[in-house]
Design a protein around this motif. Structure first.
Motif, PDB file in Angstrom:
ATOM      1  N   GLU A  65       0.834  -1.205   0.000  1.00 36.73           N
ATOM      2  CA  GLU A  65       0.000   0.000   0.000  1.00 36.73           C
ATOM      3  C   GLU A  65       0.868   1.255   0.000  1.00 36.73           C
ATOM      4  O   GLU A  65       0.553   2.245  -0.668  1.00 36.73           O
ATOM      5  N   ALA A  66       1.969   1.230   0.723  1.00 40.08           N
ATOM      6  CA  ALA A  66       2.887   2.375   0.737  1.00 40.08           C
ATOM      7  C   ALA A  66       3.479   2.584  -0.656  1.00 40.08           C
ATOM      8  O   ALA A  66       3.589   3.722  -1.118  1.00 40.08           O
ATOM      9  N   ARG A  67       3.842   1.505  -1.340  1.00 34.54           N
ATOM     10  CA  ARG A  67       4.349   1.623  -2.712  1.00 34.54           C
ATOM     11  C   ARG A  67       3.297   2.237  -3.627  1.00 34.54           C
ATOM     12  O   ARG A  67       3.610   3.096  -4.450  1.00 34.54           O
ATOM     13  N   ARG A  68       2.046   1.776  -3.484  1.00 34.11           N
ATOM     14  CA  ARG A  68       0.952   2.342  -4.277  1.00 34.11           C
ATOM     15  C   ARG A  68       0.842   3.847  -4.056  1.00 34.11           C
ATOM     16  O   ARG A  68       0.696   4.620  -4.984  1.00 34.11           O
ATOM     17  N   LYS A  69       0.907   4.246  -2.794  1.00 34.36           N
ATOM     18  CA  LYS A  69       0.781   5.664  -2.430  1.00 34.36           C
ATOM     19  C   LYS A  69       1.927   6.467  -3.025  1.00 34.36           C
ATOM     20  O   LYS A  69       1.716   7.535  -3.593  1.00 34.36           O
ATOM     21  N   LEU A  70       3.142   5.966  -2.901  1.00 37.23           N
ATOM     22  CA  LEU A  70       4.299   6.681  -3.431  1.00 37.23           C
ATOM     23  C   LEU A  70       4.236   6.799  -4.950  1.00 37.23           C
ATOM     24  O   LEU A  70       4.563   7.852  -5.516  1.00 37.23           O
ATOM     25  N   ARG A  71       3.804   5.717  -5.625  1.00 36.96           N
ATOM     26  CA  ARG A  71       3.652   5.767  -7.088  1.00 36.96           C
ATOM     27  C   ARG A  71       2.603   6.801  -7.482  1.00 36.96           C
ATOM     28  O   ARG A  71       2.803   7.589  -8.411  1.00 36.96           O
ATOM     29  N   ALA A  72       1.471   6.795  -6.772  1.00 44.45           N
ATOM     30  CA  ALA A  72       0.404   7.756  -7.079  1.00 44.45           C
ATOM     31  C   ALA A  72       0.886   9.184  -6.851  1.00 44.45           C
ATOM     32  O   ALA A  72       0.592  10.082  -7.649  1.00 44.45           O
ATOM     33  N   ASP A  73       1.631   9.409  -5.784  1.00 47.98           N
ATOM     34  CA  ASP A  73       2.165  10.749  -5.506  1.00 47.98           C
ATOM     35  C   ASP A  73       3.143  11.179  -6.597  1.00 47.98           C
ATOM     36  O   ASP A  73       3.140  12.335  -7.026  1.00 47.98           O
ATOM     37  N   THR A  74       3.991  10.263  -7.043  1.00 44.32           N
ATOM     38  CA  THR A  74       4.956  10.571  -8.095  1.00 44.32           C
ATOM     39  C   THR A  74       4.236  10.920  -9.393  1.00 44.32           C
ATOM     40  O   THR A  74       4.585  11.889 -10.070  1.00 44.32           O
ATOM     41  N   THR A  75       3.214  10.159  -9.723  1.00 41.69           N
ATOM     42  CA  THR A  75       2.429  10.426 -10.929  1.00 41.69           C
ATOM     43  C   THR A  75       1.746  11.784 -10.834  1.00 41.69           C
ATOM     44  O   THR A  75       1.755  12.565 -11.790  1.00 41.69           O
ATOM     45  N   ARG A  76       1.171  12.079  -9.672  1.00 45.71           N
ATOM     46  CA  ARG A  76       0.485  13.357  -9.487  1.00 45.71           C
ATOM     47  C   ARG A  76       1.458  14.511  -9.621  1.00 45.71           C
ATOM     48  O   ARG A  76       1.193  15.504 -10.292  1.00 45.71           O
ATOM     49  N   ARG A  77       2.633  14.395  -8.993  1.00 52.68           N
ATOM     50  CA  ARG A  77       3.631  15.468  -9.071  1.00 52.68           C
ATOM     51  C   ARG A  77       4.099  15.680 -10.512  1.00 52.68           C
ATOM     52  O   ARG A  77       4.272  16.816 -10.958  1.00 52.68           O
ATOM     53  N   ALA A  78       4.319  14.599 -11.234  1.00 56.01           N
ATOM     54  CA  ALA A  78       4.751  14.719 -12.636  1.00 56.01           C
ATOM     55  C   ALA A  78       3.675  15.417 -13.463  1.00 56.01           C
ATOM     56  O   ALA A  78       3.983  16.277 -14.296  1.00 56.01           O
ATOM     57  N   ARG A  79       2.429  15.060 -13.228  1.00 57.95           N
ATOM     58  CA  ARG A  79       1.319  15.692 -13.943  1.00 57.95           C
ATOM     59  C   ARG A  79       1.266  17.188 -13.613  1.00 57.95           C
ATOM     60  O   ARG A  79       1.103  18.024 -14.497  1.00 57.95           O
ATOM     61  N   GLU A  80       1.436  17.530 -12.339  1.00 57.84           N
ATOM     62  CA  GLU A  80       1.416  18.934 -11.937  1.00 57.84           C
ATOM     63  C   GLU A  80       2.579  19.705 -12.547  1.00 57.84           C
ATOM     64  O   GLU A  80       2.421  20.862 -12.945  1.00 57.84           O
ATOM     65  N   GLN A  81       3.742  19.081 -12.652  1.00 57.58           N
ATOM     66  CA  GLN A  81       4.893  19.747 -13.268  1.00 57.58           C
ATOM     67  C   GLN A  81       4.647  20.012 -14.748  1.00 57.58           C
ATOM     68  O   GLN A  81       5.014  21.068 -15.263  1.00 57.58           O
ATOM     69  N   ARG A  82       3.992  19.035 -15.426  1.00 57.37           N
ATOM     70  CA  ARG A  82       3.663  19.253 -16.841  1.00 57.37           C
ATOM     71  C   ARG A  82       2.721  20.439 -16.983  1.00 57.37           C
ATOM     72  O   ARG A  82       2.875  21.268 -17.870  1.00 57.37           O
ATOM     73  N   VAL A  83       1.751  20.516 -16.077  1.00 58.09           N
ATOM     74  CA  VAL A  83       0.801  21.628 -16.112  1.00 58.09           C
ATOM     75  C   VAL A  83       1.520  22.944 -15.840  1.00 58.09           C
ATOM     76  O   VAL A  83       1.292  23.944 -16.522  1.00 58.09           O
ATOM     77  N   ASP A  84       2.404  22.959 -14.851  1.00 55.66           N
ATOM     78  CA  ASP A  84       3.143  24.182 -14.517  1.00 55.66           C
ATOM     79  C   ASP A  84       3.972  24.669 -15.703  1.00 55.66           C
ATOM     80  O   ASP A  84       3.981  25.862 -16.008  1.00 55.66           O
ATOM     81  N   ARG A  85       4.677  23.732 -16.355  1.00 51.60           N
ATOM     82  CA  ARG A  85       5.488  24.124 -17.511  1.00 51.60           C
ATOM     83  C   ARG A  85       4.617  24.676 -18.623  1.00 51.60           C
ATOM     84  O   ARG A  85       4.933  25.681 -19.244  1.00 51.60           O
ATOM     85  N   ARG A  86       3.493  24.004 -18.856  1.00 54.13           N
ATOM     86  CA  ARG A  86       2.583  24.449 -19.919  1.00 54.13           C
ATOM     87  C   ARG A  86       1.982  25.806 -19.556  1.00 54.13           C
ATOM     88  O   ARG A  86       1.854  26.678 -20.402  1.00 54.13           O
ATOM     89  N   GLU A  87       1.648  25.975 -18.290  1.00 62.53           N
ATOM     90  CA  GLU A  87       1.062  27.243 -17.840  1.00 62.53           C
ATOM     91  C   GLU A  87       2.037  28.390 -18.048  1.00 62.53           C
ATOM     92  O   GLU A  87       1.653  29.476 -18.471  1.00 62.53           O
ATOM     93  N   GLU A  88       3.313  28.161 -17.774  1.00 65.61           N
ATOM     94  CA  GLU A  88       4.326  29.195 -17.987  1.00 65.61           C
ATOM     95  C   GLU A  88       4.389  29.600 -19.454  1.00 65.61           C
ATOM     96  O   GLU A  88       4.517  30.780 -19.777  1.00 65.61           O
ATOM     97  N   GLN A  89       4.284  28.637 -20.356  1.00 61.83           N
ATOM     98  CA  GLN A  89       4.338  28.924 -21.783  1.00 61.83           C
ATOM     99  C   GLN A  89       3.123  29.721 -22.238  1.00 61.83           C
ATOM    100  O   GLN A  89       3.220  30.574 -23.108  1.00 61.83           O
ATOM    101  N   VAL A  90       1.976  29.421 -21.661  1.00 62.92           N
ATOM    102  CA  VAL A  90       0.725  30.025 -22.111  1.00 62.92           C
ATOM    103  C   VAL A  90       0.460  31.363 -21.439  1.00 62.92           C
ATOM    104  O   VAL A  90      -0.211  32.218 -22.005  1.00 62.92           O
ATOM    105  N   ASN A  91       0.987  31.578 -20.254  1.00 62.86           N
ATOM    106  CA  ASN A  91       0.689  32.788 -19.472  1.00 62.86           C
ATOM    107  C   ASN A  91       0.824  34.076 -20.264  1.00 62.86           C
ATOM    108  O   ASN A  91       0.010  34.981 -20.128  1.00 62.86           O
ATOM    109  N   ASP A  92       1.865  34.191 -21.061  1.00 68.09           N
ATOM    110  CA  ASP A  92       2.099  35.421 -21.787  1.00 68.09           C
ATOM    111  C   ASP A  92       1.034  35.678 -22.848  1.00 68.09           C
ATOM    112  O   ASP A  92       0.785  36.832 -23.202  1.00 68.09           O
ATOM    113  N   ALA A  93       0.430  34.624 -23.369  1.00 69.34           N
ATOM    114  CA  ALA A  93      -0.519  34.774 -24.466  1.00 69.34           C
ATOM    115  C   ALA A  93      -1.965  34.951 -23.995  1.00 69.34           C
ATOM    116  O   ALA A  93      -2.846  35.172 -24.809  1.00 69.34           O
TER     117      ALA A  93
END
Length: 140
Positions: A65-93
């Motif tokens: 269960e701890a492995r499941r939680k850590l994997r889910a957290d890693t996936t969530r963080r990666a998804r949030e980082q993709r959004v952050d990078r994309r948001e930075e690109q779009v912010n100016d427009a």
């Protein structure tokens, strides 16, 4: 098979160890949730009645269960980082008022809006990019 202890007694005997283990692996904030989920999953397993060493089984359940939680957290963080990078690109427009409104949405909703409306992506492509279902994209 000999007499079997009640599930509550087995849990009570092993809870301190299970909580310590989860605390070390996922930290004190998430340890209780990990132990609860692991114990519920273990007790609901069709294998549980035949388990010969319930303590070891519960320890393995907490580790899984701890492995499941850590994997889910890693996936969530990666998804949030993709959004952050994309948001930075779009912010100016994007006009500041519109961006302020988008920022009021959840992270996932922000990602869906930005990819759908500013990148002109189809729901299936957004789902793939964010690692969520197409139904979730449409819902958000």
């Amino acid at each position: 098979m000999g007499s079997r202890k009640e599930d509550g007694v087995v849990y009570a005997e092993h809870a301190p160890l299970l909580i310590r283990l989860a605390t070390v692996v996922v930290g004190p904030d998430d340890a209780a949730d990990v132990v609860s989920a692991a114990v519920v999953r273990a007790l609901a397993s069709p294998r549980w009645p035949a388990v010969r060493n319930p303590g070891a089984y519960l320890v393995r359940s907490v580790q899984n269960e701890a492995r499941r939680k850590l994997r889910a957290d890693t996936t969530r963080r990666a998804r949030e980082q993709r959004v952050d990078r994309r948001e930075e690109q779009v912010n100016d427009a994007i006009e500041p008022e519109i961006m302020a409104a988008v920022r009021q949405l959840s992270r996932r909703q922000q990602a869906v809006v930005l990819l759908t409306y500013w990148d002109d992506m189809k729901a299936a492509d957004v789902a793939t990019a964010l690692g969520i279902s197409e139904g979730s994209v449409k819902r958000h």
